[in-house]
Every structure is written in C-alpha cells, then in structure tokens.
Design an enzyme around this catalytic site. Structure first.
Site, PDB file in Angstrom:
ATOM      1  N   SER A  98       3.427  -0.682  11.958  1.00  0.00           N
ATOM      2  CA  SER A  98       2.602  -0.685  10.485  1.00  0.00           C
ATOM      3  C   SER A  98       2.580   0.883  10.543  1.00  0.00           C
ATOM      4  O   SER A  98       3.709   2.029  10.743  1.00  0.00           O
ATOM      5  CB  SER A  98       1.605  -1.096  10.345  1.00  0.00           C
ATOM      6  OG  SER A  98       1.156  -0.717   8.767  1.00  0.00           O
ATOM      7  N   ASP A 246       6.206  -1.567   7.594  1.00  0.00           N
ATOM      8  CA  ASP A 246       6.390  -3.077   7.941  1.00  0.00           C
ATOM      9  C   ASP A 246       6.111  -3.433   6.461  1.00  0.00           C
ATOM     10  O   ASP A 246       6.373  -4.419   6.334  1.00  0.00           O
ATOM     11  CB  ASP A 246       5.875  -3.169   8.791  1.00  0.00           C
ATOM     12  CG  ASP A 246       4.408  -3.538   8.974  1.00  0.00           C
ATOM     13  OD1 ASP A 246       3.194  -3.535   8.218  1.00  0.00           O
ATOM     14  OD2 ASP A 246       3.512  -4.521   9.809  1.00  0.00           O
ATOM     15  N   ASP A 248       3.616  -4.585   4.749  1.00  0.00           N
ATOM     16  CA  ASP A 248       2.862  -5.931   4.518  1.00  0.00           C
ATOM     17  C   ASP A 248       1.657  -5.156   3.595  1.00  0.00           C
ATOM     18  O   ASP A 248       1.169  -6.229   3.154  1.00  0.00           O
ATOM     19  CB  ASP A 248       2.364  -6.549   6.080  1.00  0.00           C
ATOM     20  CG  ASP A 248       1.545  -5.884   6.726  1.00  0.00           C
ATOM     21  OD1 ASP A 248       1.353  -3.974   6.256  1.00  0.00           O
ATOM     22  OD2 ASP A 248       0.637  -5.959   7.330  1.00  0.00           O
TER      23      ASP A 248
END
Length: 456
Positions: A98, A246, A248
């Site tokens: 991430s 990533d 999210d």
C-alpha cells in the site's frame, strides 16, 4: 521455531530481503492452503517491483498443496476481495505494501466470501506452519495456476452503486500516484463514458510505476496533499480524487483544491447511502463521530459505533446488517461489496450526491465543518505512552462521560476527545471535536497536546 516478524495482527508486512522474500512467500502459500483448505484461491499484486516475484512464489506454494490458483495480476486489493467472492474461491491473497516505504511489501489475506482473517481465525496457525517449514514434498497432483480477468464484472459491481444516467456534468481530476489505480480506473471510465457522456477526467501520475517517481502515494499525509489540490485548481475541476498504492483508500478534494477530512467524507457517504435506502444502519469509528451521528439521525438512519480497524468494522457491519461503514482514515466499507472497503465506490457516491443536491463539494461539507470542527488526528511519539494517557485522563476526564471502547474517549456537552495508543509503536493518537466552537477546539487541542508533549 524462529518467529517470522512479517506476520502482524491482520496481515503480513515486512522489508523485502530482510524479513520477507520469495522463500517466505512460498511457505505462506503452502501454510494458507493447509489452514484454509480453499480448494481454489485468488492471487493479485500491486505495482511494486518485488510484487510479481512474491505473487508467483505464493501461487507456487498454493499449487504445491493442490490449490487451483486464479492469478488476476496487477490490481487493487478490492479486486482480490471481489474476485474471491465472484469466483466462489475459498480464499484470496493480495501482494501489496500500500503506502509503506518503497522497500516494503506484504500480503493481505482473506477467507471465503472476502471475510477477514485474523491471528485467532488462522493467521497464527499460518505463521507457525510457515516458520517451522516442515511441509515436505508437494502433493502428487499440484493445483493449476490460471490467469483470470474479473475486471469487467468488478466494474459493473462498482457502477451498480450509482444511477449513472443521473450523474451531472463534471470535470474531475484523478491522481493514481503511479500506483495500481490507473488501469482499473480506465476500465471504470470506459464503462461510465458508454453510459453517460457528461464526465470529463484529467489524469495525474496515472501510469503504474513501481519506482514511484512522484513519491509513495499516501494522500493522507499533509505534505502530499498540495500535489492533487494544486492540480485541481489548475484544471478548474469540480472534484479531485487521489488514491494510495493499492487504492483501498481514496481521498477527496473540493473544487478549490481543499482536502476533505475523512470524518466529513464518512458523513457525506452516510447521507448518500441513506438518501437511497432510508432507515439503514451506518457503522463508524469512535475517533471523531458527532458529525456522523448527526447526519445519520437527520437522514433517518441508525448510527452504530465500532472499534477502529477493518476486521472490527466489518464484523460489526455483519452483526447489525449495516449498509455502510466508514473510518476517518479513508476506509469505506459497503454491505453490497461483501462488507469490504473500496477506493472506487466512494468518489462515485459523492459524485452522485453532488448531482442529486446540485451542490458543490465545498458546499456539502461547509455546514459539517462549521457545526462539528475537529482537530484531525495528531500523533505523538512518546517515551511513556501509558503514563501520558493516564495523565490526560486525570487532567481532562473529570466530570466528562468516559468510554473505553477504543482507547480513551471523554465527552462533555460541547466537546469531546479520543486518545488511542498504537498497538505497534510508542505513539498515541489524539482527536478532538467540538459543537460549533472553533476557539474551544483550539483551546482543548492545545491543552491536551501540551500535556502529552511533556512525555516526549
């Protein structure tokens, strides 16, 4: 047995070449297969240079235990969530670090139906097996590793959250930060363009690049926000969207290039969800919550507080059947997306809410900021966090309503604060909010901060 320090409470994170490498990833794959017995598993990866090698090693480990692997390649974490559920797989593994430093990487692990895996529900057993490394030879009939592409189905699921034909005319600036968001966004853009021609997108740092030439994508850091905010102003966009590596998490900027703090996005998304489905339950974390609770009540919903953290939020949502859950850290969870977090659904919902109300993003959050000013999360790295929290409680909790659901929360009639200790480092995190009183916010934030700073 030597401990593998890359195993954390809910996932795996480490420094590549130090405590995480291809051999460890292979062992993780075999351990995942033995503990979860998935039969079929999904693997995916982010853009980091080490991610293809680690994903390949995970997949080999799974296959050597007889698991059939669906390799969805470069993607976001939420696409592994989706694919695991979409294909009826018994588990999913996403290789990503991430927004961590460039030399890091990790693995996010999920069970059937995209359910979280914790130490108690299997991660500790996986650690013990991977650390012991006593797997023996591969099974007689190894599983297959097959490339797969669920993106078209994923895009349709994401777009199902909005009525695309009712979206207004907008210019939107998107910043993928050279992470994994670019290709996935392009697929969403193409589908949107086919359904409505009123949206124009301008793209910044859109090409995936594991060297991160424009810095690690983490728009939550104040020093990283001007990159997107300035681009929004230069492009005269009505909305700015930026993602982490990533994707999210997504972060929003109004038409003035101003960053919208996470607690107000939670309120906006709650209002958007409740406008579609009145009476639903909305889950939120306890760090900053008065704005969310007011918005939910006024929209006819029911606010439910949960401890911070993705596994805990998801568990609470499933328990009460909540339509949406939000954290001020920019994680947003949706019942109709397997109760999982998504970085693509939130900006679409906000866009739809702007279209429905006819208001600019700045106008939508103006009242929230005025009625519920907050300090934002302030981190203190301290020599003695325990004593620091105890001192704050002794000094500021007298006469207040104390709650210990997640750290120390103390509420008075016109202000409240939450103080949480980190589980992994000597840090405490402070959030303060008031009822419409910016001067009181500054006063209380300064007073608590000074008390905490004595333990530096």
């Amino acid at each position: 047995m030597t401990e593998l320090t890359c195993f954390k409470t809910y996932d795996i994170r480490g420094q590549v070449g130090e405590n995480l490498d291809e051999d460890i990833a292979y062992r993780i794959g075999r351990a995942f297969a033995r503990v979860m017995k998935p039969g079929k598993a999904v693997t995916g990866r982010d853009i980091r240079d080490s991610s293809p090698r680690l994903q390949a090693a995970l997949s080999r480990g799974l296959a050597d235990e007889g698991v059939d692997v669906l390799d969805i390649g470069l993607c976001g974490t939420e696409e592994v969530y989706f694919a695991t559920d979409h294909y009826g797989a018994g588990g999913g593994l996403m290789v990503t670090a991430s927004h961590n430093p460039i030399g890091d990487n990790g693995v996010k692990l999920i069970g059937p139906g995209a359910t979280p895996i914790s130490r108690e529900s299997g991660l500790q057993a996986m650690h013990d097996m991977a650390a012991a490394n006593e797997f023996g030879d591969p099974v007689a009939r190894p599983g297959t590793i097959t490339p797969s592409d669920p993106r078209a189905a994923y895009v349709q699921r994401v777009l199902s959250f909005v009525e695309t034909d009712k979206l207004g005319t907008f210019n939107i600036l998107v910043n993928a930060g050279n992470g994994a968001a670019g290709p996935t966004f392009d697929a969403i853009e193409q589908a949107l363009t086919e359904k409505c021609g009123s949206l124009t997108f301008m793209k910044l740092h859109h090409t995936p690049d594991g060297t991160f030439p424009n810095g690690i994508p983490n728009p939550l850091l104040p020093e990283n926000r001007p990159m997107t905010g300035d681009a929004v102003k230069a492009a005269r966009a009505g909305l700015g969207v930026a993602w982490d590596g990533d994707f999210d998490r997504c972060f929003l900027f109004d038409e003035n290039g101003d960053f919208i703090d996470g607690e107000y996005i939670v309120g906006l998304l709650a209002a958007a969800i409740l406008a579609q489905s009145p009476g639903e339950k909305i889950v939120h974390d306890p760090r900053v919550m008065w704005n969310t609770q007011r918005v939910v009540k006024e929209a006819g919903g029911e606010a439910v507080v949960s401890k911070t953290g993705h596994a805990l939020i998801k568990a609470t949502m499933r328990e009460v059947d909540a339509a949406y859950g939000g954290e001020m850290s920019a994680h947003h969870y949706f019942r109709d997306f397997m109760y999982c977090d998504s970085g693509m659904i939130p900006w679409l919902l906000v866009l739809a809410h702007m279209s429905d109300t006819g208001k600019k993003l700045s106008e939508l959050v103006e009242e929230m900021r005025a009625r519920h000013p907050s300090s934002g999360e302030i981190n203190f790295r301290l020599s003695d966090p325990e004593s620091a929290v105890a001192t704050v409680e002794d000094t500021f909790a007298q006469g207040g309503e104390i709650d210990r659901l997640d750290g120390l929360s103390v509420a008075y009639k016109d202000w409240r604060f939450n103080l949480r200790k980190s589980n992994t480092e000597p840090v405490v995190r402070l959030n303060v909010e008031t009822l419409g009183d910016a001067a009181l916010l500054r006063e209380k934030t300064d007073a608590i901060s000074k008390k905490l700073s004595k333990y530096n």
